[in-house]
Design an enzyme around this catalytic site. Structure first.
Site, PDB file in Angstrom:
ATOM      1  N   ILE A   1       0.854  -1.193   0.000  1.00  0.00           N
ATOM      2  CA  ILE A   1       0.000   0.000   0.000  1.00  0.00           C
ATOM      3  C   ILE A   1       0.889   1.242   0.000  1.00  0.00           C
ATOM      4  CG2 ILE A   1      -1.796   1.232   1.258  1.00  0.00           C
ATOM      5  CD1 ILE A   1      -2.632  -1.435   2.475  1.00  0.00           C
TER       6      ILE A   1
ATOM      7  N   GLU B   1       1.901  -3.507   5.815  1.00  0.00           N
ATOM      8  CA  GLU B   1       0.973  -3.205   4.727  1.00  0.00           C
ATOM      9  C   GLU B   1       1.369  -3.909   3.443  1.00  0.00           C
ATOM     10  OE1 GLU B   1       4.239  -0.133   4.573  1.00  0.00           O
ATOM     11  OE2 GLU B   1       3.116  -1.238   6.091  1.00  0.00           O
TER      12      GLU B   1
END
Length: 611
Positions: free
Chosen positions: A485, A528
């Site tokens: 991300i 992430e």
């Protein structure tokens, strides 16, 4: 010059009382000598003083305990026309320090050091006795000065020997005493053998007691210092108190079974504890204060007196109870030996200790009586055991009638037990099935990420290893997609970690929705970052799936409590047929390099690893 003059004056003054020696001399005991008590450190200091010499009128000099050293003067004259070798024997082997000065008429002085405080190798003659070698030249006069320092009674019996005659005397002496010592040590070995066969503890205590009194005997007569610890003068000086304490410690357990009255038993048990504590205290004291001979002597004499009184009390008690006459005779000889040692240490008895075998003979008789008494005790115990076995055999025959009934009861009990075992076995099987279900649940929790409910990295490592081997075996293409991300830290910093967790879960759901086959799977790689494992998938297909996921995330809007967040995703793709099944991390490393390139090129894009 002053010292030489003093020596010459000494020769002139004592020439009339000198002991004359000719070529036919063999041995002479006692010697004519003079003595005095003076604290001079050496012969020079002594001769510089006006000394009054006392003539000895007794066979063996015994002055008791004195704070000053003893000086003895012995004038000798060789009247023969040839040189004569002599041995001056100081027949008290336990003297602490003896310094011999041999002053000849030519004003030369020979100094020799003896005594227990000196290692055996440093004595002029390595012998258990205190021997001073003297060489008288023809028609020569000599004066022998002896400086004796001792912590106990000053008992200094002297004798003069021709070396050959002394060797003859010591040969007979060593033969007689060696026979006694051999018998004593043979008795100790016999008790050790009996203990190894019978496992009776009193044989072990008897072995220890006889061994200790054997060590005490050879110590009292000098053999231990000559043959065992000649370089350990500390033990030579303190062996007597230590061995006496130790012998009493191992003797008292042999006597305890014969005291049957409880009050007497309590009184009897107390000295053994006190003796053991005193032995440990004495050992520590002598170790910390190696020069405190007066303390050691006081301990020894005090303990000898206490031990004598204790043994006398035990002997009277056993005589009153009419038990063990052997022990009564043994106590009598022990008291005789202890009394002789006390009298010698306090100066009540004088003379040559080497020619007085009282202790040796008493301890030899004690060893014989103890051995005879313990063997009789063992025979009596064996007879009692035989009688007890016969009684048990009769009881076992009487109990045979009850055995059948017990067997029937056992059979019934066994049947009940088997039924109970079957019931418990069924319950155990049910419990095992429940445990298997729990284990499966735990295994599922172990491979699943608790936040996103997809598989975790640990499970990914196992799957990657399996898929790499399959790719190598089947020569099929294996694709790995690394996804991350973009700007995730800004989300955490701006909206908080809970919003970051929502973003991670939303992206995980989007990636999972693009899985097309059962073999395809997505994993949370860390933080992430996600990884997709696509077995049997070419590069074009992997790139297409990665692009679809990226565009879906790009169009997705994450709704938070107070804001709407747009997310973007970067991805790196690597596809290849596995070459080395031992290096599965190659796929993740190269896909991560492609992901890094996507990050460097501006994010929100898919990159393919190209060498």
């Amino acid at each position: 010059m002053r010292t030489l003059l003093s020596v010459l004056l000494s020769f002139c003054s004592f020439l009339a009382v000198a002991f004359d020696i000719d070529s036919n001399f063999t041995q002479h005991n006692p010697l004519p000598y003079s003595y005095t008590l003076d604290d001079s450190n050496n012969l020079k200091q002594l001769l510089e003083k006006p000394i009054t010499w006392n003539k000895s009128h007794q066979d063996a000099l015994n002055l008791g305990k004195s704070d000053k050293p003893l000086w003895i003067k012995i004038p000798l004259t060789n009247q023969s026309v040839s040189d004569i070798d002599l041995l001056l024997s100081i027949d008290n082997i336990l003297l602490d320090k003896v310094t011999a000065y041999i002053a000849t008429q030519d004003a030369s002085i020979i100094t020799l050091a003896l005594g227990d405080a000196l290692p055996l190798v440093k004595r002029p003659i390595k012998h258990e006795a205190q021997l001073v070698p003297i060489k008288l030249l023809a028609q020569q006069h000599a004066v022998i000065y002896l400086n004796i320092e001792h912590h106990g009674a000053l008992n200094a019996p002297l004798s003069l020997w021709h070396p050959i005659e002394y060797i003859k005397y010591k040969s007979k002496f060593n033969l007689i005493y060696g026979i006694f010592a051999g018998f004593i040590i043979a008795l100790a070995l016999m008790h050790l053998a009996l203990f190894s066969f019978t496992k009776k503890r009193y044989f072990l205590f008897a072995t220890a007691f006889i061994s200790v009194i054997w060590l005490l005997n050879i110590h009292l007569y000098g053999f231990s210092y000559r043959y065992l610890y000649g370089n350990w003068q500390w033990l030579q000086q303190y062996a007597q108190p230590l061995l006496i304490f130790l012998s009493s410690t191992v003797l008292l357990p042999l006597l305890q079974p014969y005291i049957t009255v409880k009050p007497a038993l309590k009184l009897f048990a107390l000295p053994k504890t006190v003796i053991l504590a005193c032995f440990v205290f004495l050992l520590l004291t002598l170790s910390l204060l190696p020069l405190n001979l007066s303390v050691a002597t006081s301990y020894t004499l005090s303990f000898l007196i206490i031990t004598s009184l204790l043994l006398l009390f035990i002997a009277q008690w056993l005589l009153f109870k009419r038990k063990t006459p052997g022990f009564i005779v043994m106590f009598t000889f022990i008291l005789l030996a202890l009394g002789h040692q006390i009298s010698y240490e306090l100066g009540f008895i004088s003379g040559s200790q080497l020619s007085t075998p009282v202790s040796y003979f008493c301890y030899f008789i004690v060893s014989l009586i103890l051995s005879f008494t313990l063997v009789r005790q063992f025979i009596r115990e064996r007879d009692l055991e035989v009688e007890a076995q016969q009684a048990k055999l009769a009881q076992s025959q009487a109990q045979d009638a009850l055995l059948n009934e017990k067997l029937k009861l056992q059979e019934q009990t066994q049947a009940d037990l088997e039924a109970l075992v079957d019931e418990r076995t069924f319950e155990l099987q049910v419990t095992l099935r429940e445990l298997e279900d729990k284990n499966r649940e735990l295994e599922q929790m172990n491979i699943e990420d608790p936040l996103t409910k997809i598989k975790n990295r640990r499970y990914f490592d196992k799957r990657l290893q399996m898929e790499v081997r399959r790719s190598r075996r089947e020569q099929s293409t294996l694709s790995v997609i690394m996804l991350d991300i973009d700007h995730f830290k800004n989300i955490n910093d701006t909206h908080g970690h809970l919003s970051g967790d929502k973003a991670i879960c939303a992206v995980a759901d989007i990636i999972k929705s693009h899985l097309q086959r059962p073999s395809d799977e997505v994993f949370r790689y860390g933080g992430e970052e996600f990884v997709m494992l696509l077995p049997n998938t070419e590069l074009e297909g992997a790139q297409k799936i990665a692009e679809q996921i990226r565009s879906t995330v790009d169009a997705f809007q994450l709704k938070l409590d107070k804001a709407i967040v747009n997310l973007t995703l970067s991805a790196g793709v690597y596809s290849a047929v596995a070459i080395d099944p031992k290096s599965p991390h190659t796929y993740t490393d190269l896909a991560d390099k492609a992901l890094y390139e996507a990050k460097q090129q501006g994010r929100n894009q898919v990159r393919i690893y190209q060498p």
